[in-house]
Design an enzyme around this catalytic site. Structure first.
Site, PDB file in Angstrom:
ATOM      1  N   SER A 198      35.556   9.079  -7.543  1.00 62.26           N
ATOM      2  CA  SER A 198      34.842   8.664  -8.746  1.00 62.26           C
ATOM      3  C   SER A 198      35.585   7.546  -9.493  1.00 62.26           C
ATOM      4  O   SER A 198      35.719   6.446  -8.966  1.00 62.26           O
ATOM      5  CB  SER A 198      34.596   9.895  -9.623  1.00 62.26           C
ATOM      6  OG  SER A 198      33.616   9.642 -10.592  1.00 62.26           O
ATOM      7  N   ASP A 402      24.584  12.107  -4.208  1.00 62.58           N
ATOM      8  CA  ASP A 402      25.148  11.705  -5.501  1.00 62.58           C
ATOM      9  C   ASP A 402      24.435  10.456  -6.002  1.00 62.58           C
ATOM     10  O   ASP A 402      24.225   9.500  -5.251  1.00 62.58           O
ATOM     11  CB  ASP A 402      26.643  11.422  -5.336  1.00 62.58           C
ATOM     12  CG  ASP A 402      27.291  10.918  -6.615  1.00 62.58           C
ATOM     13  OD1 ASP A 402      26.972  11.463  -7.686  1.00 62.58           O
ATOM     14  OD2 ASP A 402      28.109   9.984  -6.544  1.00 62.58           O
ATOM     15  N   HIS A 459      28.495  14.531  -5.216  1.00 64.26           N
ATOM     16  CA  HIS A 459      29.625  13.759  -5.739  1.00 64.26           C
ATOM     17  C   HIS A 459      30.959  14.346  -5.276  1.00 64.26           C
ATOM     18  O   HIS A 459      31.868  13.601  -4.943  1.00 64.26           O
ATOM     19  CB  HIS A 459      29.555  13.773  -7.269  1.00 64.26           C
ATOM     20  CG  HIS A 459      30.483  12.812  -7.948  1.00 64.26           C
ATOM     21  ND1 HIS A 459      30.270  11.454  -7.946  1.00 64.26           N
ATOM     22  CD2 HIS A 459      31.625  13.015  -8.652  1.00 64.26           C
ATOM     23  CE1 HIS A 459      31.241  10.851  -8.626  1.00 64.26           C
ATOM     24  NE2 HIS A 459      32.084  11.780  -9.063  1.00 64.26           N
TER      25      HIS A 459
END
Length: 461
Positions: A198, A402, A459
């Site tokens: 991320s 995601d 994610h």
């Protein structure tokens, strides 16, 4: 003659006493045991960096495999920052296994997410409040080091209000110098890798490049006394790396993903027009021209409104989860049972965390500071290119359900990396990714750069 001998003798004695004084003045590392906040810690004072590593050995929490050592505790930096870490030996050949540093994104999200939910030695099964051994843990093959950074993330605490990726990087180098001196058995001839996710799309390239630059200074004799870090690979899943590319991918993914259409074609066209008018010019101003905090902070707000907010407002059913569009907006991703566990008094005490510390997985105030500094809108594509070009193997991989840092944006980012093999990478066909004869995704790679899309995952791949 007597006077001369007496003078020489006195001179010799003065030299001996003076030399001994000099030796006593040389700062030395110290090891001792200290009781603090009711917790008995092993302490390693690191003279070269003027820091202190306080840790618990073999707490019995999480990793319960016989003979596998673990350490958890804090690096204290000038009393302004106490950075929490948790280290687990490899279950197989720890004296020869490589070392992997893992940190989560946010910015301000604890690496305990990765430890308990993604790749650590233990996990939670079927809603049970206590973790059990994870047979698929990455410490099956590597020594794993989890760090809560930057600033007050997770169990870390202090008054060091870090607000940019660059500032966070310096402390990571210091940490590794102290860690290797405290535990030299994990250093000698050992490969080192950075793995993150991320916002790690910002952290990873910058940290890796800074490590390489410090190594270069050591080679040139301009940084003495430090240990070189043998960085061989950098891997980032669902990276937030190049906002110019990735804001547009919010719209692309919303229209064309394989799970469910989030916006219709007319709204997509409106969104692209808004992106080109209200987002692209100002974010180019941030990444290519001034790079000022004011311009970059403004770019984040404008671009989010032009793309992400548009998808959230126009999406067809208003129930999708940003981190896994197969789920509803009300679903917690990841499940927060690990937070309840880490807030138990006995667990905190066992791993060396002060009892008054409350665990919060993601701290919004850190994210706000980075936004105000304009850090989120900055691109780290150039830094990533330098890392690849330096010979470090790089993997960008993404779960394909995601939305927030989706695989389409990650592919475009990979295609934008400047390195010698770029033209070949652009021409390379995407192939199937299989394990044991089963298809799990698709990938392509050239030289030191690889990209991977993982099917049926979100994610936190």
């Amino acid at each position: 003659m007597y006077c001369q001998r007496n003078f020489l003798a006195r001179l010799f004695l003065c030299f001996v006493f003076y030399s001994n004084g000099l030796q006593h003045d040389i700062p030395r590392d110290k090891r001792y045991v200290e009781n603090k906040n009711g917790i008995t810690n092993n302490v390693f004072e690191h003279a070269r960096t003027d820091t202190k590593l306080s840790f618990i050995t073999n707490s019995g929490i999480c990793e319960t495999t016989p003979g596998v050592n673990q350490y958890s505790g804090y690096l204290t930096v000038n009393e302004t920052l106490n950075m929490f870490f948790w280290f687990f030996e490899s279950r197989n050949s720890p004296t020869t296994s490589p070392l992997v540093m893992w940190f989560n994104g946010g910015p301000g999200c604890s690496s305990m997410i990765g430890l308990f939910v993604e790749n650590g030695p233990c996990h939670f099964v079927d809603g049970n409040p206590d973790p059990v051994i994870n047979p698929f843990s990455w410490n099956t093959v590597a020594n794993m080091l989890y760090i809560d950074q930057p600033g007050e993330t997770g169990f870390s605490y202090g008054s060091n209000t870090i607000s940019s990726t660059q500032n966070a990087s310096t402390i990571l180098w210091t940490f590794m110098q102290v860690f290797y001196d405290a535990f030299p058995q994990y250093y000698l001839n050992r490969n080192f890798s950075l793995f993150t996710e991320s916002y790690g799309g910002h952290f990873g390239p910058q940290f890796a490049l800074d490590f390489l630059n410090k190594n270069d200074l050591i080679d040139k004799g301009l940084l003495t006394g430090s240990r070189k870090i043998n960085l061989v690979s950098l891997a980032i899943n669902n990276a937030w790396l190049d906002p110019v590319t990735q804001y547009k991918s919010y719209l692309d993914f919303a229209l064309n993903n394989t799970y469910r259409q989030l916006i219709n074609q007319p709204d997509y066209v409106k969104g692209i027009a808004k992106y080109e008018k209200d987002c692209y010019p100002i974010i180019q101003e941030c990444t290519s021209t001034t790079g000022s905090a004011e311009d970059c902070a403004g770019a984040s707000g404008n671009c989010y409104e032009a793309t992400a907010w548009l998808v959230e407002e126009m999406n067809l059913d208003k129930t999708f989860n940003q981190y896994d569009i197969r789920l509803s907006a009300e679903d917690t991703v990841p499940p927060n049972i690990y937070e309840e566990y880490l807030n138990r008094k006995e667990v905190k005490q066992a791993i060396g965390v002060p009892g008054e510390m409350g665990f919060v997985a993601c701290l919004g105030s850190i994210n706000d500071r980075f936004l105000e500094e304009g850090d989120q809108a900055r691109s780290f594509l150039g830094e990533l290119g330098e890392v690849v070009q330096a010979g470090v193997r790089v993997l960008l991989w993404a779960g394909d359900a995601d939305w927030i840092c989706n695989w389409m944006g990650n592919l475009k980012v990979a295609e934008g990396v400047e390195f010698e093999g770029r033209e070949m990478f652009l021409r390379e066909e995407v192939g199937l990714f299989t394990v044991g004869g089963k298809v799990y995704g698709e990938f392509k790679g050239v030289d030191g750069l690889s990209w991977l899309r993982v099917y049926d995952s979100g994610h936190m791949v």
